[in-house]
Enzyme design. Structure first.
Site, short mmCIF file in Angstrom:
data_model
loop_
_atom_site.label_atom_id
_atom_site.label_comp_id
_atom_site.label_asym_id
_atom_site.label_seq_id
_atom_site.Cartn_x
_atom_site.Cartn_y
_atom_site.Cartn_z
N TYR A 144 -31.53 -6.77 -3.67
CA TYR A 144 -31.48 -5.48 -4.35
C TYR A 144 -31.68 -5.73 -5.84
O TYR A 144 -31.07 -6.65 -6.40
CB TYR A 144 -30.12 -4.81 -4.12
N ASP A 239 -34.14 -12.47 -10.85
CA ASP A 239 -33.22 -11.38 -11.13
C ASP A 239 -31.79 -11.95 -11.13
O ASP A 239 -31.18 -12.12 -10.07
CB ASP A 239 -33.36 -10.27 -10.08
N LYS A 267 -24.64 -6.77 -16.31
CA LYS A 267 -23.24 -7.02 -15.93
C LYS A 267 -22.47 -7.84 -16.97
O LYS A 267 -22.03 -7.32 -17.99
CB LYS A 267 -23.20 -7.66 -14.54
P1 KE4 Z 1 -27.52 -1.71 -12.22
O1 KE4 Z 1 -28.67 -0.76 -12.43
O2 KE4 Z 1 -26.61 -1.25 -11.12
O3 KE4 Z 1 -26.77 -2.05 -13.51
O4 KE4 Z 1 -28.13 -3.12 -11.74
C1 KE4 Z 1 -28.97 -3.15 -10.62
C2 KE4 Z 1 -28.98 -4.55 -10.04
C3 KE4 Z 1 -30.07 -5.36 -10.28
N1 KE4 Z 1 -30.13 -6.63 -9.80
C4 KE4 Z 1 -29.11 -7.14 -9.07
C5 KE4 Z 1 -29.21 -8.54 -8.55
C6 KE4 Z 1 -27.96 -6.36 -8.81
O5 KE4 Z 1 -26.95 -6.88 -8.07
C7 KE4 Z 1 -27.88 -5.04 -9.30
C8 KE4 Z 1 -26.69 -4.12 -9.02
N2 KE4 Z 1 -25.67 -4.65 -8.20
C9 KE4 Z 1 -24.91 -3.68 -7.45
C10 KE4 Z 1 -23.89 -4.46 -6.61
N3 KE4 Z 1 -24.40 -4.87 -5.37
C11 KE4 Z 1 -24.27 -2.66 -8.32
C12 KE4 Z 1 -23.21 -1.81 -7.65
C13 KE4 Z 1 -23.64 -0.39 -7.52
O6 KE4 Z 1 -24.81 -0.16 -7.13
O7 KE4 Z 1 -22.79 0.48 -7.79
#
Ligand code: KE4
Length: 428
Positions: A144, A239, A267
């Site tokens: 993801y 990523d 993060k």
């Molecule tokens: P955000 O747009 O949520 O800040 O980041 C997206 C993203 C991009 N790349 C990786 C490897 C990620 O894990 C994420 C977001 N992680 C999720 C947790 N599995 C965020 C939690 C959520 O969607 O609320």
């Protein structure tokens, strides 16, 4: 444990916020319960609106590696707030954090700040497309990268190499430009690359997958991607939004010794405030507006509050022994849970990379999405709710990663292991 207040707050929230949450995974749908509304946090604990305290292994999905309410981070944000939250103009803190990231991750020669991981990956892909003049991208099932249209795509059926939308609202014409391979399968990558020779702009990969549970790369996988990208003129994007500064100060690439062309971050570098970043080779990054013609922008990109929280956080991570202590705590809890499962006669497949870990509810090895998806998600849901009742707050989905922070105490790790022993017996 009583969760009445959280449940009533959830009913209220659902009237004004879609699904009652601002991000779907928070709704506890895959564990079949109402989500907890969190009132406060400190160290390794969170407290819900009913006053229940939990040992927290979500850590806001990764940012809280130093623990909740770290005094250095609070002080930094408070002080910044008093001199102005945001100006929409360059500030010294942006250069300071940029240089800390560049110093930590040698493959990053220049970096652009944004406000989320999604913005980081979306922008990195546009930059890769603009730099190469190619339109297709390649990702991996089970990984993801945020919710940009090009990334909400799954593999087409049968021999079709075209992607199909993984969500309504993603145009088929956009999805077909995204190719999907299997994680840890260089063979699946080679097949797609040769079928789309000369038209793939980038391969984007979680160098340690954290969004199908925690799945480490097999020996040679990342190296193989590097070789394919070098041979084909494809931009390799790591990523590291989740793994960056998490598994090591330099991310997975520091551990694996594989150099991507671009890296996305988020993060941890915001210390809990909204942040994302993408960076890489100078010759690529300089193609970005205003130095180059590839457009990307953001009102709150690099805002002083997030920058100050990020700088304070990275200064904590740089303290000697930080990762060694975190490694020891992480090993204790992950091995303790795996042993509890084994002793209860319940087969799980346990993975860990640094302070990212996962208990897969399947006896078989998990190394990609097809094997991860074999998990017994109903059994996981029962385990999750039983652990919650014991005061342990895990990620409310089998296909997420658990995070350990520097604030996790030995006593709370022991409490977690004892709870797991009880809960595995319940579901065995
Ligand atoms: P955000 O747009 O949520 O800040 O980041 C997206 C993203 C991009 N790349 C990786 C490897 C990620 O894990 C994420 C977001 N992680 C999720 C947790 N599995 C965020 C939690 C959520 O969607 O609320």
């Amino acid at each position: 444990m009583n969760h009445d207040r959280s449940s009533s707050l959830f009913q209220l929230a659902k009237q004004s916020i879609p699904g009652g949450v601002n991000s779907p995974v928070r709704a506890f749908k895959s564990v079949g319960a109402d989500p907890l509304f969190i009132k406060s946090a400190a160290g390794d604990r969170i407290v819900d609106e009913d006053g229940n305290s939990y040992v927290d292994y979500v850590g806001s999905w990764g940012p809280m590696i130093a623990g909740h309410c770290h005094p250095d981070i609070i002080a930094a944000v408070q002080q910044t707030m008093e001199s102005g939250a945001s100006f929409g103009a360059p500030t010294v803190r942006e250069t300071t954090l940029a240089n800390m990231v560049i110093e930590a991750v040698p493959s990053i020669e220049m970096v652009r700040m944004v406000s989320s991981g999604t913005e980081a990956t979306m922008s990195a892909i546009r930059l890769a497309r603009g730099y190469t003049g190619r339109d297709k991208i390649l990702k991996f099932s089970g990984c993801y990268h945020g919710h940009a249209d090009s990334l909400l795509v799954k593999a087409g059926s049968g021999a079709a190499t075209f992607g199909v939308p993984d969500s309504p609202g993603v145009p088929a014409d956009v999805a077909k430009l995204t190719l999907t391979a299997e994680y840890n399968s260089l063979e699946s990558v080679r097949k797609l690359v040769s079928a789309n020779s000369g038209s793939i702009a980038c391969i984007i990969v979680e160098p340690v997958a954290g969004n199908m549970g925690t799945v480490p790369p097999r020996d040679g996988f990342l190296e193989g991607l590097r070789d394919i990208c070098t041979q084909e003129g494809i931009i390799l994007i790591f990523d590291e939004v989740m793994s960056g500064f998490r598994v090591a100060y330099g991310g997975v690439q520091a551990l694996a010794g594989v150099t991507p062309d671009m890296t996305t971050l988020g993060k941890i570098i915001g210390g809990g405030l909204p942040v994302g970043a993408f960076g890489g080779k100078r010759e690529i990054m300089e193609k970005l507006s205003p130095s180059g013609g590839i457009y990307q922008a953001g009102t709150l990109s690099g805002n002083p509050l997030a920058m100050s929280a990020g700088i304070a956080t990275l200064n904590i991570l740089k303290q000697s022994g930080f990762y060694q202590k975190l490694e020891e705590k992480s090993r204790m809890v992950a091995e303790g849970i795996a042993k509890a499962a084994k002793d209860a006669g319940y087969p799980i497949y346990s993975t860990r990379v640094g302070s990212m870990f996962c208990a897969f509810f399947t006896p078989g090895e998990v190394y990609d999405w097809p094997s991860a998806s074999q998990c017994d998600t109903k059994a996981f849901a029962k385990y999750f709710l039983a652990m919650l009742n014991e005061g342990i707050y895990l990620a409310p989905s089998q296909f997420e990663t658990a995070f350990v922070s520097a604030a996790h105490t030995e006593a709370d790790i022991e409490k977690t292991i004892a709870a797991a022993a009880k809960c595995f017996k319940l579901i065995a």
